[in-house]
Design an enzyme around this catalytic site. Sequence first.
Site, mmCIF file in Angstrom:
data_model
loop_
_atom_site.group_PDB
_atom_site.id
_atom_site.type_symbol
_atom_site.label_atom_id
_atom_site.label_comp_id
_atom_site.label_asym_id
_atom_site.label_seq_id
_atom_site.Cartn_x
_atom_site.Cartn_y
_atom_site.Cartn_z
ATOM 1 N N ASP A 20 -2.387 7.767 3.561
ATOM 2 C CA ASP A 20 -1.960 6.420 3.979
ATOM 3 C C ASP A 20 -2.623 6.099 5.317
ATOM 4 O O ASP A 20 -3.033 7.002 6.041
ATOM 5 C CB ASP A 20 -0.427 6.375 4.122
ATOM 6 C CG ASP A 20 0.122 4.938 4.084
ATOM 7 O OD1 ASP A 20 -0.674 3.988 3.925
ATOM 8 O OD2 ASP A 20 1.352 4.771 4.198
ATOM 9 N N ARG A 39 4.515 -7.429 10.996
ATOM 10 C CA ARG A 39 5.729 -6.615 10.833
ATOM 11 C C ARG A 39 6.912 -7.489 10.456
ATOM 12 O O ARG A 39 7.939 -7.020 9.987
ATOM 13 C CB ARG A 39 6.108 -5.874 12.136
ATOM 14 C CG ARG A 39 5.119 -4.856 12.699
ATOM 15 C CD ARG A 39 4.656 -3.859 11.704
ATOM 16 N NE ARG A 39 3.408 -4.308 11.088
ATOM 17 C CZ ARG A 39 2.963 -3.860 9.934
ATOM 18 N NH1 ARG A 39 3.633 -2.964 9.244
ATOM 19 N NH2 ARG A 39 1.827 -4.312 9.427
ATOM 20 N N GLN A 96 -6.104 -3.336 10.497
ATOM 21 C CA GLN A 96 -5.009 -2.702 11.221
ATOM 22 C C GLN A 96 -5.449 -1.431 11.935
ATOM 23 O O GLN A 96 -4.629 -0.577 12.278
ATOM 24 C CB GLN A 96 -3.860 -2.374 10.266
ATOM 25 C CG GLN A 96 -3.178 -3.604 9.728
ATOM 26 C CD GLN A 96 -1.939 -3.244 8.921
ATOM 27 O OE1 GLN A 96 -0.950 -2.788 9.472
ATOM 28 N NE2 GLN A 96 -1.994 -3.430 7.626
ATOM 29 N N LYS A 117 0.827 -1.208 0.000
ATOM 30 C CA LYS A 117 0.000 0.000 0.000
ATOM 31 C C LYS A 117 0.861 1.257 0.000
ATOM 32 O O LYS A 117 0.677 2.167 -0.797
ATOM 33 C CB LYS A 117 -0.934 0.026 1.215
ATOM 34 C CG LYS A 117 -1.983 -1.061 1.214
ATOM 35 C CD LYS A 117 -2.935 -0.932 2.386
ATOM 36 C CE LYS A 117 -2.239 -1.077 3.730
ATOM 37 N NZ LYS A 117 -1.647 -2.424 3.944
ATOM 38 N N THR A 118 1.781 1.306 0.952
ATOM 39 C CA THR A 118 2.614 2.498 1.068
ATOM 40 C C THR A 118 3.496 2.644 -0.169
ATOM 41 O O THR A 118 3.704 3.744 -0.679
ATOM 42 C CB THR A 118 3.465 2.419 2.353
ATOM 43 O OG1 THR A 118 2.584 2.248 3.460
ATOM 44 C CG2 THR A 118 4.275 3.680 2.549
HETATM 45 P P1 ATP Z 1 1.405 -2.116 5.984
HETATM 46 O O1 ATP Z 1 0.000 -2.628 5.915
HETATM 47 O O2 ATP Z 1 2.182 -2.820 7.012
HETATM 48 O O3 ATP Z 1 1.467 -0.630 6.038
HETATM 49 P P2 ATP Z 1 1.892 -1.921 3.165
HETATM 50 O O4 ATP Z 1 0.697 -2.522 2.517
HETATM 51 O O5 ATP Z 1 1.972 -0.453 3.211
HETATM 52 O O6 ATP Z 1 2.102 -2.563 4.598
HETATM 53 P P3 ATP Z 1 4.509 -1.823 2.010
HETATM 54 O O7 ATP Z 1 5.203 -1.397 3.236
HETATM 55 O O8 ATP Z 1 4.252 -0.821 0.955
HETATM 56 O O9 ATP Z 1 3.146 -2.548 2.408
HETATM 57 O O10 ATP Z 1 5.251 -3.059 1.348
HETATM 58 C C1 ATP Z 1 5.666 -4.167 2.128
HETATM 59 C C2 ATP Z 1 6.987 -4.714 1.595
HETATM 60 O O11 ATP Z 1 6.797 -5.338 0.347
HETATM 61 C C3 ATP Z 1 8.006 -3.619 1.382
HETATM 62 O O12 ATP Z 1 9.270 -4.137 1.705
HETATM 63 C C4 ATP Z 1 7.895 -3.359 -0.102
HETATM 64 O O13 ATP Z 1 9.087 -2.832 -0.623
HETATM 65 C C5 ATP Z 1 7.612 -4.742 -0.653
HETATM 66 N N1 ATP Z 1 6.846 -4.740 -1.918
HETATM 67 C C6 ATP Z 1 5.664 -4.150 -2.150
HETATM 68 N N2 ATP Z 1 5.238 -4.395 -3.413
HETATM 69 C C7 ATP Z 1 6.181 -5.170 -3.996
HETATM 70 C C8 ATP Z 1 6.329 -5.765 -5.299
HETATM 71 N N3 ATP Z 1 5.433 -5.623 -6.270
HETATM 72 N N4 ATP Z 1 7.450 -6.502 -5.516
HETATM 73 C C9 ATP Z 1 8.373 -6.654 -4.548
HETATM 74 N N5 ATP Z 1 8.295 -6.127 -3.325
HETATM 75 C C10 ATP Z 1 7.209 -5.388 -3.026
HETATM 76 MG MG MG Z 2 2.055 0.868 4.850
#
Ligand code: ATP
Ligand code: MG
Length: 758
Positions: A245, A621, A276, A57-58
């Site tokens: 976010d 995490r 979350q 997401k982020t």
């Molecule tokens: P949270 O819910 O904990 O906030 P999030 O959904 O925001 O998580 P991110 O932090 O953006 O998730 O991504 C999680 C991990 O996966 C990060 O290390 C990111 O770099 C990696 N990641 C995300 N998308 C891809 C992708 N398409 N290919 C490889 N790695 C990815």
């Molecule tokens: Mg995030």
Amino acid sequence: MSSKNYSDESLWSSEPVNSVTLADPDALLEGLTKSQRDAVTHEGGPLLIIAGAGSGKTRVLTRRIAYLLATGQARPWEILAITFTNKAADEMRRRVNELVGSDADGMWVSTFHSACLRMLRAHADVLGYARGFTIYDAGEAESTVERIMKEVGLDTKRLSPRSVTSAISAAKNEMQSAKDYAAMHESGDPVRRRVSEIYKLYEERLRNANAMDFDDLLVNAVLLLRADEGVLSSYQRRFRFLLVDEFQDTNGVQNELVTMLAREHRNICVVGDSDQSIYRFRAADVRNILQFAERFPDATTVLLEQNFRSTQTILDAANAVIEKNLSRHPKNLFTEGDQGSKIRLYRAGDEYDEARWVASELQRFRSQHNITWGAMAIFYRTNAQSRVLEEEMIRASVPYRVVSGMRFYERKEIKNALAFARLIVNPRDEVSARRVINEPKRGLGDVAQTKLGTYAAQHNLSFAQAVVFAKEAGLSGKALNGALKFATTLEQLRAMANDLTPREMIDAIVRETGMGDELLDDNSDEARSRLENLGELASAAAQYETLLDFVERMALVAESDHYDSAAGAVSLMTLHVAKGLEFPGVIITGLEETVFPHSRAMNDDQELEEERRLCYVGITRAMSYLSLSHAWSRTRWGAYMDAIPSRFLAEIPPELMEDVSSPPPLRRNIQRDEDGFVGRDSEFAQGRAFGSGAAPPVRSTGAEKLGLKVGERVVHDRYGAGVVESISGENQRARASVLFDEFGSKQLVLSMTPLRRA
Ligand code: ATP
Ligand code: MG
């Protein structure tokens, strides 16, 4: 996943996008899944990204900003991106700059509070505030409420200032002014009517002090936009793209704010995960995310279910726990990565045993899995749990840092210096004036302060302004002199503020107010360390352009802001602070009923679901290795108590876990000590009764038998020299508080600490 090499932190702490050439839009789509791409390239109109933890997401939000810039759809100043902490905002800005290969000047990437503050600073006059208004933090809001309650003669034992403050805060988060609140509870229950009286006085008090509390920042920003059509439409036109976010943790006011700002262009993109949502106690409302599609019926929804962070085992555990919540939309995270290794569980004798195991586990992460200290984290439910863990980290020579950030700024000398700084930028700030009017001592005790307070009320002045009228207020002798001296010092400092840098101003404050002299005269080790802290504050100030900037930033230092992954130290933090972060190796401690889930969730299903979401946040995490621990006994509120393993442990399928503890303690290890208190003998307390457990056997250090007395000088193997401040308990439960020359005050369990007489 387990094949990754974690010895180089850059491998995981920043996502590498090597192939991105300067602002090539297509390169920004590399390494994204189809759904992630859809979200990044979405062409205008409301966009809702709902997805589980670690699904990118982020990353999508960051890429989308870069993409908007690289394709020329947006110019930097047309973007407003909201994150949950200042740290996350800095990180996102850094990433965007890196991706587009330039400095995206003018882009607003900030928390809600910072964005609101910025708008309010520019238009404070619309709402009748003067430039330089102060922000009262939660503690200052509460002390103001308490003072009001005392002034009107309310019994603060029967109705606690804290509960009144949180009732006011809740009302504000519903956008209810004191007037609205009074009208609603006019004929209601007496407590509510009380609160409404206090609320009214509180609002007046803040107004007079030219101050806002944290809730006001949000509420006033909304009021500002409602009050001034011109201001509203200028921001609406400016921010063509809004991105939020962690939308699941927004409250009603924040939701209102983004909705208002997005009305013109409707390019609003929110991302979140209802599983979350962990800030209900701050009035966060997960319905905001659920109702987004109703508010914006033409919204496009993107779902992301592939997790890129964790092993399948870790995800299975997270899924199994969160599934137990009834009020949620079912979804299932999956990964194309490895199954990964099993989750390790340690059942500890007590919190000391647990801490020792945690240290050995971290060492194992390092030696067996090649994970650096900076890539590991320990989570716990409440801040108080960190102390024992910290002691053990020091003993085991594991470099660590507690991620909470507020500690430094909670110190008295720092708060005092900042209070002067705040008074310089806002001469009406009451909380700051009261804090330092008699610091250092100027003969202005309670009586004198009450007289000033009364005079202020009679003449509709703020307390701080009334100081100048000390004579008229009936002060005489020492008190009068003290008050006038205080007023003159502030005048002088204000005059200097035009020419000096923030750093020089902090120095000037320490010098001119007498704070510095007082500490120099004292000449104790403690005074010296306080002076050093003030020096540190001056260094912090050096990074700011103006004193106002500095004071503002200090008011908004959020908890996780001091987290620094490059620091080469294990991070200790509460589960709340861990949101949004990721670590290759994670240990969650204290998995016990009434600790986690917290006691307040025991009879409240909604609270319990919130705790479960917190558990889900914690588990997700972890990237590769997750370890969990609970203790059979724990000292809480000063008493050694038996503890029951957390229900969350039982919710994780047993086949995902590996119990690495030694056999549970036998009852015969429980004995009565001299005062008849049921406890464990020293062997038990030190883990020796476990035989060949993961925790190395530890011998008593013998320090409990030294017969130390308050005031004696002692030497600690790691902390060096110090002086005993207090002693409590006996034998293996003997504890001492020691003020170390270099490390400040520490609580030590004598039988376990390498301490001797100096
Ligand atoms: P949270 O819910 O904990 O906030 P999030 O959904 O925001 O998580 P991110 O932090 O953006 O998730 O991504 C999680 C991990 O996966 C990060 O290390 C990111 O770099 C990696 N990641 C995300 N998308 C891809 C992708 N398409 N290919 C490889 N790695 C990815
Ligand atoms: Mg995030």
